[in-house]
Design a protein around this motif. Sequence first.
Motif, PDB file in Angstrom:
ATOM      1  N   GLY A  21      -6.621  11.204  -0.769  1.00 47.39           N
ATOM      2  CA  GLY A  21      -5.232  10.934  -1.172  1.00 47.39           C
ATOM      3  C   GLY A  21      -4.768  10.962  -2.474  1.00 47.39           C
ATOM      4  O   GLY A  21      -3.837  10.661  -2.973  1.00 47.39           O
ATOM      5  N   GLN A  22      -5.865  11.034  -3.570  1.00 45.85           N
ATOM      6  CA  GLN A  22      -5.617  10.709  -4.798  1.00 45.85           C
ATOM      7  C   GLN A  22      -5.575  12.495  -5.828  1.00 45.85           C
ATOM      8  O   GLN A  22      -5.508  12.508  -6.806  1.00 45.85           O
ATOM      9  CB  GLN A  22      -6.787  10.091  -5.563  1.00 45.85           C
ATOM     10  N   ARG A  23      -5.684  13.248  -4.862  1.00 49.00           N
ATOM     11  CA  ARG A  23      -5.565  14.620  -5.299  1.00 49.00           C
ATOM     12  C   ARG A  23      -5.067  15.654  -4.385  1.00 49.00           C
ATOM     13  O   ARG A  23      -4.908  15.316  -3.068  1.00 49.00           O
ATOM     14  CB  ARG A  23      -7.196  15.154  -5.568  1.00 49.00           C
ATOM     15  N   PHE A  79     -10.982  18.352  -8.223  1.00 41.42           N
ATOM     16  CA  PHE A  79     -11.994  17.551  -9.356  1.00 41.42           C
ATOM     17  C   PHE A  79     -10.981  17.162 -10.747  1.00 41.42           C
ATOM     18  O   PHE A  79     -11.431  16.362 -11.423  1.00 41.42           O
ATOM     19  CB  PHE A  79     -13.243  18.129  -9.472  1.00 41.42           C
ATOM     20  N   GLN A  80      -9.941  18.007 -10.848  1.00 43.46           N
ATOM     21  CA  GLN A  80      -9.102  17.775 -12.066  1.00 43.46           C
ATOM     22  C   GLN A  80      -7.718  17.664 -11.634  1.00 43.46           C
ATOM     23  O   GLN A  80      -6.917  18.716 -12.057  1.00 43.46           O
ATOM     24  CB  GLN A  80      -9.396  18.798 -12.884  1.00 43.46           C
ATOM     25  N   SER A 130       1.212   9.105  -4.131  1.00 45.26           N
ATOM     26  CA  SER A 130       2.136   8.308  -3.463  1.00 45.26           C
ATOM     27  C   SER A 130       2.711   7.117  -4.354  1.00 45.26           C
ATOM     28  O   SER A 130       3.600   6.493  -4.084  1.00 45.26           O
ATOM     29  CB  SER A 130       1.364   7.886  -2.336  1.00 45.26           C
ATOM     30  N   ALA A 131       1.669   6.732  -5.311  1.00 42.75           N
ATOM     31  CA  ALA A 131       2.400   5.693  -6.250  1.00 42.75           C
ATOM     32  C   ALA A 131       3.283   6.144  -7.207  1.00 42.75           C
ATOM     33  O   ALA A 131       4.181   5.210  -7.615  1.00 42.75           O
ATOM     34  CB  ALA A 131       1.189   5.109  -7.217  1.00 42.75           C
ATOM     35  N   SER A 132       3.329   7.532  -7.386  1.00 40.04           N
ATOM     36  CA  SER A 132       4.486   8.022  -8.336  1.00 40.04           C
ATOM     37  C   SER A 132       5.798   8.111  -7.677  1.00 40.04           C
ATOM     38  O   SER A 132       6.875   8.450  -8.304  1.00 40.04           O
ATOM     39  CB  SER A 132       3.893   9.132  -9.203  1.00 40.04           C
ATOM     40  N   VAL A 133       5.903   8.187  -6.256  1.00 36.58           N
ATOM     41  CA  VAL A 133       7.090   8.377  -5.494  1.00 36.58           C
ATOM     42  C   VAL A 133       7.688   7.006  -5.274  1.00 36.58           C
ATOM     43  O   VAL A 133       7.029   6.155  -4.769  1.00 36.58           O
ATOM     44  CB  VAL A 133       6.694   8.990  -4.074  1.00 36.58           C
ATOM     45  N   ALA A 134       8.871   6.772  -5.524  1.00 33.51           N
ATOM     46  CA  ALA A 134       9.559   5.679  -5.529  1.00 33.51           C
ATOM     47  C   ALA A 134       9.910   5.333  -3.805  1.00 33.51           C
ATOM     48  O   ALA A 134      10.180   6.155  -3.185  1.00 33.51           O
ATOM     49  CB  ALA A 134      10.992   5.770  -6.179  1.00 33.51           C
ATOM     50  N   ALA A 135       9.903   4.083  -3.515  1.00 37.31           N
ATOM     51  CA  ALA A 135       9.944   3.745  -2.171  1.00 37.31           C
ATOM     52  C   ALA A 135      11.503   3.789  -2.061  1.00 37.31           C
ATOM     53  O   ALA A 135      12.169   3.603  -2.657  1.00 37.31           O
ATOM     54  CB  ALA A 135       9.411   2.416  -1.841  1.00 37.31           C
ATOM     55  N   PRO A 136      12.022   4.105  -0.557  1.00 39.62           N
ATOM     56  CA  PRO A 136      13.425   3.862  -0.545  1.00 39.62           C
ATOM     57  C   PRO A 136      14.083   2.823  -0.752  1.00 39.62           C
ATOM     58  O   PRO A 136      13.455   1.873  -0.345  1.00 39.62           O
ATOM     59  CB  PRO A 136      13.420   4.654   1.155  1.00 39.62           C
ATOM     60  N   GLY A 137      15.192   2.900  -1.473  1.00 38.14           N
ATOM     61  CA  GLY A 137      15.752   1.524  -1.688  1.00 38.14           C
ATOM     62  C   GLY A 137      15.317   0.859  -3.180  1.00 38.14           C
ATOM     63  O   GLY A 137      15.807  -0.461  -3.363  1.00 38.14           O
ATOM     64  N   SER A 138      14.360   1.492  -3.511  1.00 39.20           N
ATOM     65  CA  SER A 138      13.879   0.769  -4.730  1.00 39.20           C
ATOM     66  C   SER A 138      14.346   1.035  -5.883  1.00 39.20           C
ATOM     67  O   SER A 138      15.353   2.187  -6.116  1.00 39.20           O
ATOM     68  CB  SER A 138      12.328   1.005  -5.157  1.00 39.20           C
TER      69      SER A 138
END
Length: 168
Positions: A21-23, A79-80, A130-138
């Motif tokens: 999930g991190q890449r 890996f990068q 997924s952390a850089s995508v804003a949650a809906p309504g935020s």
Amino acid sequence: MSAKTNDRVGHWRFSFRAWRGQRPFWAGLLTILGAGPIAYFPYAHVSRSGLTLAEATPAAVPSLFISALLVALGLSMWFQAGVRVFVGVGAIVLTMASLVLPAVSNLVTFLVAHLFGLIGGALAVAWTTSASVAAPGSQPAETPDGDDGGGSQSLTSRSSTVASTNTQ
């Protein structure tokens, strides 16, 4: 299976899922899979009715070079992850460059390798955590200059702000 084995397998699956999930995992996998036919088909020996057709010519050498670079780019996606845009564009360019090679230009390679390479490169360019995508309504985060980046200022107030800073 014992409970201890299930715990180890469950932990491994959870760790792999977190790592994946991190890449851009699927982008790298598709790019690596797309490199296979580009390297294989120019050197494949096709036998039909006792007749063997081998296409190992000097024109097939660039296909090995391109496929090795595509594998390296796919591994770089894994890996990068920070260079994902550069690597994704590189994968797209190399896949398109392999279209003009006479040793690679056949229907099977086009359908498999080129689609995998192009989709993998496009996924790498478009991938985001997924952390850089804003949650809906935020609400969008504010920048240090006070602008929230979401267009809360009108066009006239922005242009007057720019005009006032230019005259000073």
